[in-house]
Design a protein around this motif. Structure first.
Motif, PDB file in Angstrom:
ATOM      1  N   ASP A  74      12.783  27.104 -15.929  1.00  0.00           N
ATOM      2  CA  ASP A  74      11.842  26.454 -14.612  1.00  0.00           C
ATOM      3  C   ASP A  74      11.160  25.097 -15.693  1.00  0.00           C
ATOM      4  N   ALA A  75      11.130  25.113 -16.854  1.00  0.00           N
ATOM      5  CA  ALA A  75      10.594  23.913 -17.517  1.00  0.00           C
ATOM      6  C   ALA A  75      11.287  22.632 -17.625  1.00  0.00           C
ATOM      7  N   SER A  76      13.152  23.782 -17.625  1.00  0.00           N
ATOM      8  CA  SER A  76      13.853  22.083 -17.991  1.00  0.00           C
ATOM      9  C   SER A  76      14.243  21.784 -16.563  1.00  0.00           C
ATOM     10  N   ILE A  77      13.821  22.546 -15.279  1.00  0.00           N
ATOM     11  CA  ILE A  77      13.603  21.800 -13.574  1.00  0.00           C
ATOM     12  C   ILE A  77      12.638  20.933 -13.399  1.00  0.00           C
ATOM     13  N   LYS A  78      11.707  21.094 -14.476  1.00  0.00           N
ATOM     14  CA  LYS A  78      10.350  20.373 -14.199  1.00  0.00           C
ATOM     15  C   LYS A  78      10.927  18.644 -14.751  1.00  0.00           C
ATOM     16  N   LEU A  79      10.700  19.504 -16.073  1.00  0.00           N
ATOM     17  CA  LEU A  79      11.371  18.168 -16.452  1.00  0.00           C
ATOM     18  C   LEU A  79      12.346  17.014 -16.034  1.00  0.00           C
ATOM     19  N   ARG A  80      13.471  17.759 -15.545  1.00  0.00           N
ATOM     20  CA  ARG A  80      14.570  16.471 -14.428  1.00  0.00           C
ATOM     21  C   ARG A  80      13.942  15.662 -13.814  1.00  0.00           C
ATOM     22  N   THR A  81      13.222  16.501 -13.435  1.00  0.00           N
ATOM     23  CA  THR A  81      12.492  16.171 -11.994  1.00  0.00           C
ATOM     24  C   THR A  81      11.656  15.330 -12.115  1.00  0.00           C
ATOM     25  N   ARG A  82      11.051  15.932 -13.692  1.00  0.00           N
ATOM     26  CA  ARG A  82       9.773  14.418 -13.889  1.00  0.00           C
ATOM     27  C   ARG A  82      10.108  12.931 -14.473  1.00  0.00           C
ATOM     28  N   ASP A  83      11.779  13.166 -14.516  1.00  0.00           N
ATOM     29  CA  ASP A  83      12.634  12.466 -15.372  1.00  0.00           C
ATOM     30  C   ASP A  83      13.521  11.381 -13.764  1.00  0.00           C
ATOM     31  N   TYR A 130       0.235  17.032 -13.287  1.00  0.00           N
ATOM     32  CA  TYR A 130       0.060  18.864 -13.108  1.00  0.00           C
ATOM     33  C   TYR A 130       1.097  19.109 -14.067  1.00  0.00           C
ATOM     34  N   THR A 131       2.921  18.461 -13.726  1.00  0.00           N
ATOM     35  CA  THR A 131       3.460  19.183 -14.552  1.00  0.00           C
ATOM     36  C   THR A 131       2.838  19.454 -16.105  1.00  0.00           C
ATOM     37  N   LYS A 132       2.264  18.461 -16.610  1.00  0.00           N
ATOM     38  CA  LYS A 132       2.010  18.124 -17.683  1.00  0.00           C
ATOM     39  C   LYS A 132       1.114  19.828 -18.413  1.00  0.00           C
ATOM     40  N   ASP A 133       0.139  19.274 -17.023  1.00  0.00           N
ATOM     41  CA  ASP A 133      -0.820  20.260 -17.840  1.00  0.00           C
ATOM     42  C   ASP A 133      -0.699  21.962 -17.502  1.00  0.00           C
ATOM     43  N   ASP A 134       0.894  21.890 -16.355  1.00  0.00           N
ATOM     44  CA  ASP A 134       1.001  23.086 -16.399  1.00  0.00           C
ATOM     45  C   ASP A 134       2.413  23.208 -17.250  1.00  0.00           C
ATOM     46  N   LEU A 135       2.707  22.618 -18.445  1.00  0.00           N
ATOM     47  CA  LEU A 135       4.002  23.062 -19.167  1.00  0.00           C
ATOM     48  C   LEU A 135       3.052  23.325 -20.249  1.00  0.00           C
ATOM     49  N   SER A 136       2.130  22.832 -20.538  1.00  0.00           N
ATOM     50  CA  SER A 136       1.419  22.870 -21.601  1.00  0.00           C
ATOM     51  C   SER A 136       0.227  24.153 -21.886  1.00  0.00           C
ATOM     52  N   GLN A 145       0.548  -1.172   0.019  1.00  0.00           N
ATOM     53  CA  GLN A 145       0.078   0.239   0.057  1.00  0.00           C
ATOM     54  C   GLN A 145       0.490   1.442   0.460  1.00  0.00           C
ATOM     55  N   LYS A 146       2.220   1.393   0.345  1.00  0.00           N
ATOM     56  CA  LYS A 146       2.714   2.565   0.343  1.00  0.00           C
ATOM     57  C   LYS A 146       3.388   2.210  -1.355  1.00  0.00           C
ATOM     58  N   LEU A 147       4.056   1.349  -1.019  1.00  0.00           N
ATOM     59  CA  LEU A 147       4.674   1.723  -2.375  1.00  0.00           C
ATOM     60  C   LEU A 147       3.264   2.216  -3.685  1.00  0.00           C
ATOM     61  N   ILE A 148       2.223   1.715  -3.393  1.00  0.00           N
ATOM     62  CA  ILE A 148       1.268   2.309  -4.310  1.00  0.00           C
ATOM     63  C   ILE A 148       0.367   3.529  -4.225  1.00  0.00           C
ATOM     64  N   ASP A 149       0.804   3.650  -2.778  1.00  0.00           N
ATOM     65  CA  ASP A 149       0.237   5.302  -2.501  1.00  0.00           C
ATOM     66  C   ASP A 149       1.316   6.548  -3.215  1.00  0.00           C
ATOM     67  N   TRP A 150       2.337   5.936  -3.363  1.00  0.00           N
ATOM     68  CA  TRP A 150       3.965   6.463  -3.522  1.00  0.00           C
ATOM     69  C   TRP A 150       3.584   6.846  -5.429  1.00  0.00           C
ATOM     70  N   LYS A 151       3.367   5.781  -6.044  1.00  0.00           N
ATOM     71  CA  LYS A 151       3.351   5.299  -6.577  1.00  0.00           C
ATOM     72  C   LYS A 151       2.150   6.306  -7.429  1.00  0.00           C
ATOM     73  N   ASN A 152       1.550   6.981  -7.558  1.00  0.00           N
ATOM     74  CA  ASN A 152       0.367   7.407  -7.143  1.00  0.00           C
ATOM     75  C   ASN A 152       0.383   8.977  -7.347  1.00  0.00           C
ATOM     76  N   GLU A 153       0.818   8.979  -6.314  1.00  0.00           N
ATOM     77  CA  GLU A 153       1.372  10.657  -5.866  1.00  0.00           C
ATOM     78  C   GLU A 153       2.205  10.823  -7.438  1.00  0.00           C
ATOM     79  N   LEU A 154       3.155  10.470  -7.517  1.00  0.00           N
ATOM     80  CA  LEU A 154       4.334  10.899  -8.703  1.00  0.00           C
ATOM     81  C   LEU A 154       3.413  10.963  -9.636  1.00  0.00           C
ATOM     82  N   LEU A 155       2.536   9.941 -10.125  1.00  0.00           N
ATOM     83  CA  LEU A 155       1.761  10.591 -10.965  1.00  0.00           C
ATOM     84  C   LEU A 155       1.106  10.943 -11.667  1.00  0.00           C
TER      85      LEU A 155
END
Length: 191
Positions: free
Chosen positions: A88-97, A64-70, A49-59
């Motif tokens: 800012d976009a570059s930092i967000k994309l590196r974080t998402r990677d 949010y980042t995708k919507d924000d950048l578009s 459950q802890k892993l799935i919650d963490w994964k859902n949070e990251l997704l």
């Protein structure tokens, strides 16, 4: 080594909790304890459950980042504004990677729960320990094995840097570090 541990490592204990969950209902505010059998069904369900919650949070953050950048768009009339938006976009994309790589590690940990090897060191077969798993649920190595792995990485990195004559210099004025291949100090001064 106990027979239960050997069975778990061999994969003979099949899919106790599974990626889709199990019929186990955890008590509210349940926390794994050293007093319980290591990696029993409750502990496996807790970490699943802890892993799935963490994964859902990251997704959710990725969405949010995708919507924000578009919405934001990179076109700005002022060059300074455009540079800031692109930075800012570059930092967000590196974080998402980085988070994408973390999601892969989470999926790997969920698979280890499925096959019954979660909580045991991939290198030694010893229990990783509840405290380490609570701090880093994706841990695949016990602390000692992780330390050996990191030491070997540093050693090989230093060997590679020395072999390829890569040097790091610090500009005293700006405090920036420069890594250079086969370049002299005089050339750095005139860059």
């Amino acid at each position: 080594m106990s027979s239960a541990k050997k069975n778990k490592i061999k994969g003979e204990v099949k899919n106790k909790s599974g990626i889709l969950g199990s019929s186990i209902v955890l008590p509210e505010n349940y926390l794994p304890s050293d007093k319980e059998d290591f990696m029993n069904e409750k502990q496996l369900e807790f970490f699943r459950q802890k892993l799935i919650d963490w994964k859902n949070e990251l997704l959710d953050e990725a969405s949010y980042t995708k919507d924000d950048l578009s919405e934001e768009g990179l076109q700005r009339p002022d060059i300074a504004d455009r540079a800031q938006v692109e930075s800012d976009a570059s930092i967000k994309l590196r974080t998402r990677d980085r988070e994408r790589k973390l999601i892969n590690k989470i999926d790997t940990a969920l698979r280890r729960i499925d096959i019954g090897t979660y909580g045991y060191c991939e290198e030694t077969g010893e229990p990783i320990g509840l405290k380490r798993l609570m701090a880093r649920p994706i841990a695949a190595l016990c602390l000692e094995a992780q330390e050996r792995h990191e030491k070997m990485e540093r050693t090989h990195k230093d060997d590679w840097l020395n072999k390829n004559k890569i040097r790091t210099y610090v500009d005293i004025r700006t405090k920036h570090e420069y890594s250079c291949i086969n370049i002299s100090w005089k050339e750095i001064l005139y860059m």
